[in-house]
Design a protein around this motif. Structure first.
Motif, short mmCIF file in Angstrom:
data_model
loop_
_atom_site.label_atom_id
_atom_site.label_comp_id
_atom_site.label_asym_id
_atom_site.label_seq_id
_atom_site.Cartn_x
_atom_site.Cartn_y
_atom_site.Cartn_z
N ALA A 167 34.04 30.93 -23.55
CA ALA A 167 33.64 30.01 -22.50
C ALA A 167 33.45 30.73 -21.17
O ALA A 167 32.53 30.42 -20.40
N ALA A 168 34.30 31.71 -20.90
CA ALA A 168 34.17 32.48 -19.66
C ALA A 168 32.85 33.24 -19.63
O ALA A 168 32.15 33.28 -18.61
N ARG A 169 32.49 33.84 -20.77
CA ARG A 169 31.22 34.58 -20.83
C ARG A 169 30.03 33.64 -20.67
O ARG A 169 29.04 33.96 -20.01
N LEU A 170 30.10 32.48 -21.29
CA LEU A 170 28.96 31.56 -21.29
C LEU A 170 28.76 30.88 -19.95
O LEU A 170 27.62 30.55 -19.57
N THR A 171 29.84 30.63 -19.23
CA THR A 171 29.74 29.85 -17.99
C THR A 171 29.87 30.68 -16.72
O THR A 171 29.49 30.21 -15.64
N GLY A 172 30.45 31.88 -16.84
CA GLY A 172 30.75 32.66 -15.64
C GLY A 172 32.01 32.19 -14.93
O GLY A 172 32.36 32.72 -13.87
N GLU A 173 32.70 31.20 -15.50
CA GLU A 173 33.94 30.73 -14.89
C GLU A 173 35.06 31.73 -15.15
O GLU A 173 35.19 32.25 -16.25
N PRO A 174 35.92 32.02 -14.17
CA PRO A 174 37.08 32.87 -14.42
C PRO A 174 38.02 32.23 -15.45
O PRO A 174 38.15 31.01 -15.50
N VAL A 175 38.65 33.06 -16.24
CA VAL A 175 39.57 32.55 -17.25
C VAL A 175 40.67 31.70 -16.61
O VAL A 175 41.05 30.65 -17.15
N ALA A 176 41.16 32.11 -15.45
CA ALA A 176 42.22 31.35 -14.78
C ALA A 176 41.75 29.93 -14.45
O ALA A 176 42.53 28.96 -14.57
N GLU A 177 40.48 29.78 -14.03
CA GLU A 177 39.96 28.45 -13.73
C GLU A 177 39.79 27.63 -15.00
O GLU A 177 40.07 26.44 -15.02
N LEU A 178 39.33 28.26 -16.06
CA LEU A 178 39.16 27.55 -17.33
C LEU A 178 40.48 27.03 -17.86
O LEU A 178 40.53 26.00 -18.53
N ARG A 179 41.55 27.73 -17.58
CA ARG A 179 42.87 27.29 -18.05
C ARG A 179 43.39 26.07 -17.28
O ARG A 179 44.05 25.21 -17.87
N THR A 180 43.11 26.01 -15.99
CA THR A 180 43.81 25.06 -15.14
C THR A 180 42.94 23.98 -14.50
O THR A 180 43.45 22.93 -14.11
N ASP A 181 41.65 24.23 -14.36
CA ASP A 181 40.77 23.28 -13.68
C ASP A 181 40.03 22.43 -14.71
O ASP A 181 39.32 22.96 -15.58
N THR A 182 40.20 21.12 -14.64
CA THR A 182 39.64 20.23 -15.66
C THR A 182 38.13 20.33 -15.73
O THR A 182 37.55 20.42 -16.83
N ALA A 183 37.45 20.30 -14.60
CA ALA A 183 35.99 20.34 -14.61
C ALA A 183 35.50 21.65 -15.23
O ALA A 183 34.55 21.66 -16.04
N ALA A 184 36.11 22.78 -14.86
CA ALA A 184 35.72 24.06 -15.44
C ALA A 184 36.01 24.09 -16.94
O ALA A 184 35.20 24.60 -17.73
N ASN A 185 37.14 23.54 -17.34
CA ASN A 185 37.51 23.53 -18.75
C ASN A 185 36.55 22.70 -19.58
O ASN A 185 36.14 23.11 -20.68
N VAL A 186 36.19 21.52 -19.08
CA VAL A 186 35.23 20.66 -19.79
C VAL A 186 33.87 21.37 -19.88
O VAL A 186 33.22 21.36 -20.93
N ARG A 187 33.47 22.00 -18.79
CA ARG A 187 32.21 22.76 -18.80
C ARG A 187 32.29 23.89 -19.84
O ARG A 187 31.33 24.12 -20.59
N GLY A 188 33.41 24.58 -19.91
CA GLY A 188 33.57 25.64 -20.90
C GLY A 188 33.52 25.13 -22.32
O GLY A 188 32.89 25.73 -23.19
N GLY A 189 34.18 23.99 -22.57
CA GLY A 189 34.13 23.41 -23.91
C GLY A 189 32.73 23.01 -24.32
O GLY A 189 32.30 23.23 -25.46
N ALA A 190 31.97 22.43 -23.38
CA ALA A 190 30.59 22.04 -23.66
C ALA A 190 29.73 23.26 -23.94
O ALA A 190 28.87 23.25 -24.84
#
Length: 351
Positions: free
Chosen positions: A87-110
Motif C-alpha cells: 500500500a505504501a508503494r502504491l499510494t506514496g503514503e508513509p507506512v506510519a500514516e497507513l498504520r494510524t490514519d484512517t483515511a490513509a489506511n482506507v486509501r491503501g486498502g483500496a
C-alpha cells in the motif's frame, strides 16, 4: 452447538456508532471510502465490507492485530504478507500514516484491492460488477488454504447482502451474486470432518510447524484468548509456518462457529508456560471492543469449555478456566476487561 458455514444476516447489521470515535466524515471531512473508491475504481461498498469484516471499521488506534495487521483495512506486515508495504508503494503514503490514519489506511486498502484486480485481469466493465470482485476479495484475505480464502470472501459477500451501518459509515444491503470463478470447485470447510475431539467443530488444522505433537503434561487448564483480529485471519495465521503460534479452537463472533486447529492431545503454542497443560480457545475480536463478544459466541464457547471440562475431568471453576493474562509468564492482556467472566462461568455451569 453445531458449526455453521454461513453468517446470519441479522448478526451482521451493526447500528451502534461508538461514542468518541468519529469518522473523518463525521468530523466534516470527505468520506474516505468514497474518495478511495473514486481514485482507484473500486466499488465503495466493497471497500466498506472488507474493512468491516476485518475490523468492524475500527483502527484500534494503530495497534497491530495478532498477525501484525493495521488499521480499518487490516494492512499486514509479517514474514508472509506485506500488504502494508505494498500500500505504501502504491499510494506514496508513509507506512506510519497507513498504520494510524484512517483515511490513509482506507486509501491503501483500496489501492491494494485495485492492484489485485489488475492481477486477476478485471477490466473496467468487470470492476463495475460487484460479483466480479470475488476472487480479488479471496486474495485480499491472504489465506494459503483455498477453503479459508473462500470462507473469507463469502463473509465479505454476506456483508454486502446484509448491509453495514457502523461508526457513521453505511453500505446499503444489496442483492449481489458472487462470480466464484475457480472457487466454485473449492469445497467449504466440512463440518465435523477429521475433528476427532469436539463434535461441534469444523476441522482445519494448523501448520505442523506451529504446535508440538503430543504432550509432556496432563490437561489441567482451559485458557481463554481473544484473537486481536478476524476469524478467517486468525485461522490463516495459525496455518502460516512463520507464525509459530496456534490454538486448539477458534470461535467466530457472529454465529459461534468453532474451528478446531490442533487436537486436544497435541500441544498448541498459545500460552507459553501453560502450553503443555492447557487447551487454548481463541475468540474472534479485540479486547477494547465489547461488541465482538456476542451472546452467541459466549454460549458456543461455554458449551465447548463445559465439554472439555467434562471430557478431561476438570472443575468448572475460575482457577481452571483462566484468561491468557492470568497465566504465569505471559505478557498478554486478553481477554481484557470487556470479557464478562460472571456470565461466561454461569453458562459453563449450565446457567
Amino acid at each position: 452447538m453445531r458449526a455453521r458455514t454461513t453468517l446470519g444476516a441479522a448478526a451482521l447489521i451493526v447500528g451502534a456508532v461508538i461514542a468518541g470515535l468519529a469518522t473523518p466524515a463525521q468530523a466534516g471531512q470527505a468520506d474516505p471510502f468514497t474518495a478511495a473508491a473514486a481514485e482507484f475504481d473500486v466499488p465503495r461498498d466493497l471497500i466498506v465490507a472488507v474493512g468491516y469484516g476485518e475490523t468492524r471499521l475500527d483502527g484500534h488506534g494503530g495497534a497491530p492485530s495478532q498477525d501484525n495487521g493495521f488499521g480499518v483495512m487490516h494492512l499486514v506486515s509479517n514474514p508472509s504478507r506485506h500488504t502494508l508495504e505494498r500500500a505504501a508503494r502504491l499510494t506514496g503514503e508513509p507506512v506510519a500514516e497507513l498504520r494510524t490514519d484512517t483515511a490513509a489506511n482506507v486509501r491503501g486498502g483500496a489501492a491494494v484491492l485495485r492492484a489485485m484486480a489488475d492481477e486477476h485481469g478485471l477490466s473496467g466493465a468487470d470492476r463495475d460488477r460487484l460479483g466480479a470482485w470475488y476472487p480479488v476479495v479471496a486474495s485480499y484475505g491472504g489465506a494459503a488454504d483455498d477453503r479459508v480464502a473462500r470462507m473469507y470472501a463469502d463473509m465479505v459477500y454476506d456483508l454486502l447482502r446484509a448491509g453495514v451501518d457502523a461508526r457513521g459509515v453505511t453500505a446499503e444491503a444489496r442483492d449481489v451474486l458472487p462470480e466464484l470463478g475457480r472457487f466454485a470447485s473449492v469445497r467449504a470447510l466440512d463440518e465435523g470432518a477429521g475433528a476427532l475431539d469436539y463434535p461441534g467443530a469444523i476441522w482445519n488444522p494448523a501448520h505442523s510447524a506451529n504446535f508440538a505433537a503430543g504432550r509432556t503434561d496432563t490437561i489441567r487448564t482451559v485458557v481463554v484468548h481473544v484473537t486481536q483480529g478476524s476469524y478467517a485471519g486468525s485461522i490463516s495465521w495459525f496455518q502460516d509456518p512463520a507464525s509459530q503460534v496456534s490454538a486448539h479452537y477458534v470461535i467466530r463472533s457472529s454465529d459461534g462457529e468453532i474451528t478446531q486447529m490442533v487436537h486436544d492431545q497435541d500441544t498448541a503454542w498459545h500460552a507459553r508456560s501453560a502450553n503443555a497443560s492447557s487447551i487454548g480457545i481463541e475468540h474472534e475480536g479485540w479486547i477494547d471492543d465489547p461488541a465482538w463478544f456476542t451472546e452467541t459466541m459466549y454460549r458456543s464457547s461455554a458449551a465447548l469449555t463445559a465439554w472439555l471440562c467434562d471430557t478431561y475431568g476438570l472443575a468448572k471453576t475460575r482457577d481452571v478456566i483462566v484468561g491468557h493474562s492470568e497465566v504465569p509468564g505471559n505478557d498478554h492482556t486478553d481477554p481484557g476487561p470487556n470479557w464478562d467472566w460472571d456470565h461466561y462461568m454461569s453458562l459453563v455451569n449450565g446457567g
